[in-house]
Write a protein that holds these residues in place. Structure first.
Motif, short mmCIF file in Angstrom:
data_model
loop_
_atom_site.label_atom_id
_atom_site.label_comp_id
_atom_site.label_asym_id
_atom_site.label_seq_id
_atom_site.Cartn_x
_atom_site.Cartn_y
_atom_site.Cartn_z
N ASN A 52 0.84 -1.20 0.00
CA ASN A 52 0.00 0.00 0.00
C ASN A 52 0.88 1.25 0.00
OD1 ASN A 52 0.85 -0.54 2.63
ND2 ASN A 52 -1.00 0.30 3.56
N GLN A 53 1.99 1.22 0.72
CA GLN A 53 2.93 2.35 0.70
C GLN A 53 3.50 2.53 -0.70
OE1 GLN A 53 6.10 1.96 3.52
NE2 GLN A 53 4.72 1.69 5.25
N LYS A 54 3.88 1.42 -1.32
CA LYS A 54 4.48 1.48 -2.64
C LYS A 54 3.52 2.07 -3.66
CE LYS A 54 7.24 -1.34 -5.75
NZ LYS A 54 7.81 -2.66 -5.98
N ARG A 55 2.23 1.69 -3.57
CA ARG A 55 1.22 2.22 -4.51
C ARG A 55 0.92 3.69 -4.23
NH1 ARG A 55 -1.01 -2.66 -3.23
NH2 ARG A 55 -2.43 -1.72 -1.74
N TYR A 57 2.64 6.02 -2.21
CA TYR A 57 3.74 6.98 -2.18
C TYR A 57 5.06 6.21 -2.17
CZ TYR A 57 5.77 11.56 -1.24
OH TYR A 57 6.45 12.75 -1.34
N PRO A 58 5.60 5.91 -3.34
CA PRO A 58 6.80 5.08 -3.45
C PRO A 58 7.99 5.55 -2.60
CG PRO A 58 5.85 5.41 -5.62
CD PRO A 58 5.09 6.29 -4.65
N GLU A 59 8.11 6.84 -2.36
CA GLU A 59 9.21 7.33 -1.53
C GLU A 59 9.10 6.82 -0.10
OE1 GLU A 59 10.11 11.53 -1.91
OE2 GLU A 59 9.37 11.46 -3.97
N LEU A 60 7.87 6.71 0.42
CA LEU A 60 7.68 6.17 1.76
C LEU A 60 8.08 4.69 1.79
CD1 LEU A 60 6.77 6.32 4.68
CD2 LEU A 60 4.41 5.95 3.89
N TYR A 61 7.71 3.96 0.76
CA TYR A 61 8.09 2.55 0.64
C TYR A 61 9.62 2.42 0.63
CZ TYR A 61 8.51 -2.14 -1.37
OH TYR A 61 8.85 -3.45 -1.62
N ASP A 62 10.29 3.27 -0.14
CA ASP A 62 11.76 3.24 -0.18
C ASP A 62 12.36 3.52 1.19
OD1 ASP A 62 11.65 2.71 -2.87
OD2 ASP A 62 12.54 4.60 -3.52
#
Length: 159
Positions: A52-55, A57-62
């Motif tokens: 869900n983070q990646k979808r 807001y990818p920066e949060l996922y990173d």
């Protein structure tokens, strides 16, 4: 990304090194952190977590993969099992409504027994308060039921 780089401390200007070198070095460090983070997630059985983070807001996922799991979870002096126990205990004590389920699954994946998890709940609950125990039991039971249902479905699909 180039604009974001320029808000950071610039690289040394001597020796002909400019922003290109700085960006390449930063990218290599990021790649190294991400690799370490993915390895931790793989060992925990959580490669599919935080999608869900990646979808959204990818920066949060990173940041989650690279910094939290790639840097914090790989620091020296504590092994992965110790860190999972600490995280699980913290989440139980704080009665986190989200995130704890995945840590129960990680603990089971890392070899924790149900009894070890229950003893963690009991021990933490006596410091954090009885409602923390009640909340933790509800969440752990949800995980056990969901995982049992998934296992039944997989067995049914194979037959």
């Amino acid at each position: 990304e180039e604009e974001a780089l320029k808000t950071e401390t610039p690289p040394p200007s001597g020796g002909g090194l400019g922003w290109g070198w700085f960006k390449e070095e930063r990218t290599m460090e990021h790649s190294k952190r991400m690799k370490k983070g993915f390895e931790v997630l793989r060992r925990m059985g959580r490669l599919e977590t935080m999608m869900n983070q990646k979808r959204l807001y990818p920066e949060l996922y990173d940041l989650s993969v690279g910094y939290l799991f790639g840097e914090i979870w790989t620091r020296p002096h504590l092994n992965l099992r110790d860190r999972e126990l600490i995280t699980l205990a913290s989440n139980i004590a704080l009665a986190r409504p989200a995130g704890t389920h995945s840590h129960y699954r990680s603990a089971l994946h890392l070899g924790f027994t149900r009894e070890e998890i229950m003893e963690t709940i009991i021990h933490v609950g006596h410091y954090a308060g009885w409602p923390a125990i009640a909340h933790a039991i509800i969440q752990f039971e949800e995980v056990l039921k969901e995982d049992a249902a998934k296992a039944r479905k997989r067995r049914k699909e194979k037959s």
